[in-house]
Design a protein around this motif. Sequence first.
Motif, PDB file in Angstrom:
ATOM      1  N   GLY A 293     -10.387   3.986  -8.458  1.00 53.95           N
ATOM      2  CA  GLY A 293     -10.821   3.041  -9.480  1.00 53.95           C
ATOM      3  C   GLY A 293      -9.897   2.913 -10.671  1.00 53.95           C
ATOM      4  N   THR A 294      -8.913   3.803 -10.793  1.00 56.65           N
ATOM      5  CA  THR A 294      -7.963   3.722 -11.900  1.00 56.65           C
ATOM      6  C   THR A 294      -6.990   2.565 -11.670  1.00 56.65           C
ATOM      7  N   VAL A 295      -6.735   1.786 -12.721  1.00 55.28           N
ATOM      8  CA  VAL A 295      -5.757   0.707 -12.678  1.00 55.28           C
ATOM      9  C   VAL A 295      -4.741   0.968 -13.791  1.00 55.28           C
ATOM     10  N   VAL A 296      -3.452   0.924 -13.435  1.00 54.25           N
ATOM     11  CA  VAL A 296      -2.387   1.226 -14.392  1.00 54.25           C
ATOM     12  C   VAL A 296      -1.335   0.124 -14.347  1.00 54.25           C
ATOM     13  N   TYR A 297      -0.905  -0.321 -15.508  1.00 56.78           N
ATOM     14  CA  TYR A 297       0.207  -1.263 -15.633  1.00 56.78           C
ATOM     15  C   TYR A 297       1.468  -0.472 -15.951  1.00 56.78           C
ATOM     16  N   VAL A 298       2.546  -0.747 -15.206  1.00 57.79           N
ATOM     17  CA  VAL A 298       3.837  -0.112 -15.444  1.00 57.79           C
ATOM     18  C   VAL A 298       4.851  -1.214 -15.738  1.00 57.79           C
ATOM     19  N   PRO A 299       5.397  -1.265 -16.957  1.00 59.55           N
ATOM     20  CA  PRO A 299       6.387  -2.297 -17.281  1.00 59.55           C
ATOM     21  C   PRO A 299       7.685  -2.113 -16.495  1.00 59.55           C
ATOM     22  N   ALA A 300       8.363  -3.205 -16.240  1.00 58.85           N
ATOM     23  CA  ALA A 300       9.659  -3.165 -15.565  1.00 58.85           C
ATOM     24  C   ALA A 300      10.619  -2.251 -16.323  1.00 58.85           C
TER      25      ALA A 300
ATOM     26  N   LEU B 238       0.864  -1.173   0.000  1.00 60.09           N
ATOM     27  CA  LEU B 238       0.000   0.000   0.000  1.00 60.09           C
ATOM     28  C   LEU B 238       0.903   1.226   0.000  1.00 60.09           C
ATOM     29  N   TYR B 239       0.684   2.119  -0.950  1.00 62.66           N
ATOM     30  CA  TYR B 239       1.491   3.323  -1.110  1.00 62.66           C
ATOM     31  C   TYR B 239       0.594   4.522  -0.861  1.00 62.66           C
ATOM     32  N   ALA B 240       1.102   5.510  -0.131  1.00 60.99           N
ATOM     33  CA  ALA B 240       0.300   6.686   0.195  1.00 60.99           C
ATOM     34  C   ALA B 240       1.118   7.952   0.006  1.00 60.99           C
ATOM     35  N   LEU B 241       0.475   8.964  -0.545  1.00 61.61           N
ATOM     36  CA  LEU B 241       1.096  10.272  -0.703  1.00 61.61           C
ATOM     37  C   LEU B 241       0.075  11.341  -0.314  1.00 61.61           C
ATOM     38  N   SER B 242       0.542  12.331   0.430  1.00 65.21           N
ATOM     39  CA  SER B 242      -0.300  13.458   0.824  1.00 65.21           C
ATOM     40  C   SER B 242      -0.302  14.512  -0.278  1.00 65.21           C
ATOM     41  N   PRO B 243      -1.309  15.390  -0.296  1.00 66.75           N
ATOM     42  CA  PRO B 243      -1.317  16.463  -1.279  1.00 66.75           C
ATOM     43  C   PRO B 243      -0.015  17.255  -1.237  1.00 66.75           C
ATOM     44  N   GLY B 244       0.542  17.503  -2.414  1.00 64.26           N
ATOM     45  CA  GLY B 244       1.784  18.248  -2.533  1.00 64.26           C
ATOM     46  C   GLY B 244       3.040  17.437  -2.292  1.00 64.26           C
ATOM     47  N   ALA B 245       2.910  16.170  -1.904  1.00 67.77           N
ATOM     48  CA  ALA B 245       4.082  15.329  -1.621  1.00 67.77           C
ATOM     49  C   ALA B 245       4.869  15.036  -2.894  1.00 67.77           C
ATOM     50  N   THR B 246       6.152  14.730  -2.710  1.00 71.00           N
ATOM     51  CA  THR B 246       7.029  14.334  -3.803  1.00 71.00           C
ATOM     52  C   THR B 246       7.163  12.822  -3.803  1.00 71.00           C
ATOM     53  N   ASP B 247       7.015  12.215  -4.951  1.00 72.15           N
ATOM     54  CA  ASP B 247       7.156  10.769  -5.113  1.00 72.15           C
ATOM     55  C   ASP B 247       8.593  10.468  -5.530  1.00 72.15           C
ATOM     56  N   PRO B 248       9.378   9.807  -4.661  1.00 69.05           N
ATOM     57  CA  PRO B 248      10.787   9.582  -4.959  1.00 69.05           C
ATOM     58  C   PRO B 248      11.078   8.314  -5.776  1.00 69.05           C
ATOM     59  N   GLN B 249      10.059   7.671  -6.327  1.00 70.01           N
ATOM     60  CA  GLN B 249      10.262   6.396  -7.029  1.00 70.01           C
ATOM     61  C   GLN B 249      11.235   6.507  -8.188  1.00 70.01           C
ATOM     62  N   THR B 250      11.903   5.412  -8.429  1.00 70.23           N
ATOM     63  CA  THR B 250      12.708   5.233  -9.634  1.00 70.23           C
ATOM     64  C   THR B 250      12.180   3.973 -10.323  1.00 70.23           C
ATOM     65  N   ALA B 251      12.649   3.709 -11.514  1.00 67.81           N
ATOM     66  CA  ALA B 251      12.203   2.519 -12.248  1.00 67.81           C
ATOM     67  C   ALA B 251      12.513   1.265 -11.439  1.00 67.81           C
ATOM     68  N   HIS B 252      11.611   0.289 -11.481  1.00 71.45           N
ATOM     69  CA  HIS B 252      11.768  -0.970 -10.766  1.00 71.45           C
ATOM     70  C   HIS B 252      12.149  -2.075 -11.748  1.00 71.45           C
ATOM     71  N   THR B 253      12.694  -3.157 -11.221  1.00 67.90           N
ATOM     72  CA  THR B 253      13.053  -4.294 -12.065  1.00 67.90           C
ATOM     73  C   THR B 253      11.886  -5.254 -12.249  1.00 67.90           C
ATOM     74  N   GLN B 254      10.745  -4.946 -11.641  1.00 68.70           N
ATOM     75  CA  GLN B 254       9.553  -5.783 -11.749  1.00 68.70           C
ATOM     76  C   GLN B 254       8.445  -5.035 -12.498  1.00 68.70           C
ATOM     77  N   ASP B 255       7.542  -5.799 -13.119  1.00 74.15           N
ATOM     78  CA  ASP B 255       6.308  -5.214 -13.626  1.00 74.15           C
ATOM     79  C   ASP B 255       5.466  -4.814 -12.420  1.00 74.15           C
ATOM     80  N   GLU B 256       4.629  -3.778 -12.600  1.00 69.62           N
ATOM     81  CA  GLU B 256       3.765  -3.317 -11.512  1.00 69.62           C
ATOM     82  C   GLU B 256       2.349  -3.087 -12.004  1.00 69.62           C
ATOM     83  N   ILE B 257       1.424  -3.299 -11.108  1.00 68.34           N
ATOM     84  CA  ILE B 257       0.033  -2.880 -11.309  1.00 68.34           C
ATOM     85  C   ILE B 257      -0.289  -1.921 -10.167  1.00 68.34           C
ATOM     86  N   TYR B 258      -0.827  -0.758 -10.493  1.00 65.82           N
ATOM     87  CA  TYR B 258      -1.326   0.200  -9.511  1.00 65.82           C
ATOM     88  C   TYR B 258      -2.843   0.212  -9.582  1.00 65.82           C
ATOM     89  N   GLN B 259      -3.495   0.099  -8.435  1.00 68.97           N
ATOM     90  CA  GLN B 259      -4.931   0.346  -8.360  1.00 68.97           C
ATOM     91  C   GLN B 259      -5.132   1.469  -7.353  1.00 68.97           C
TER      92      GLN B 259
END
Length: 105
Positions: A74-81, A33-54
């Motif tokens: 309700g949005t679902v997004v696929y992010v390739p590795a 479970l990932y959470a971000l507050s309004p105005g927050a910065t997302d520090p993610q970098t590319a992952h070595t795994q495929d991901e699904i976000y819901q």
Amino acid sequence: MKVFRLDALDAERAANDGAYLRFLREPRMSAGLYALSPGATDPQTAHTQDEIYQVVSGRAELTVGDETTTVGRGTVVYVPAGVPHRFHHVTEELRVLVVFSPPED
């Protein structure tokens, strides 16, 4: 069977002062479970795994590679590795269920 309640997971995540809580790790996948507050910065970098976000709740922009879209409940997004991605312009408290395959390290 393993059963999880999002409100309990979110409380555990918050109690540990983190934006991310991994709650499942199996041989072929993991979930968190990932959470971000309004105005927050997302520090993610590319992952070595495929991901699904819901998106469970909230609203933000998500850029994957050179494409950007608005995401909300309700949005679902696929992010390739290997593809750079990040949430930005978070306007409502964002909660996202994340599934990695193969499992994250």
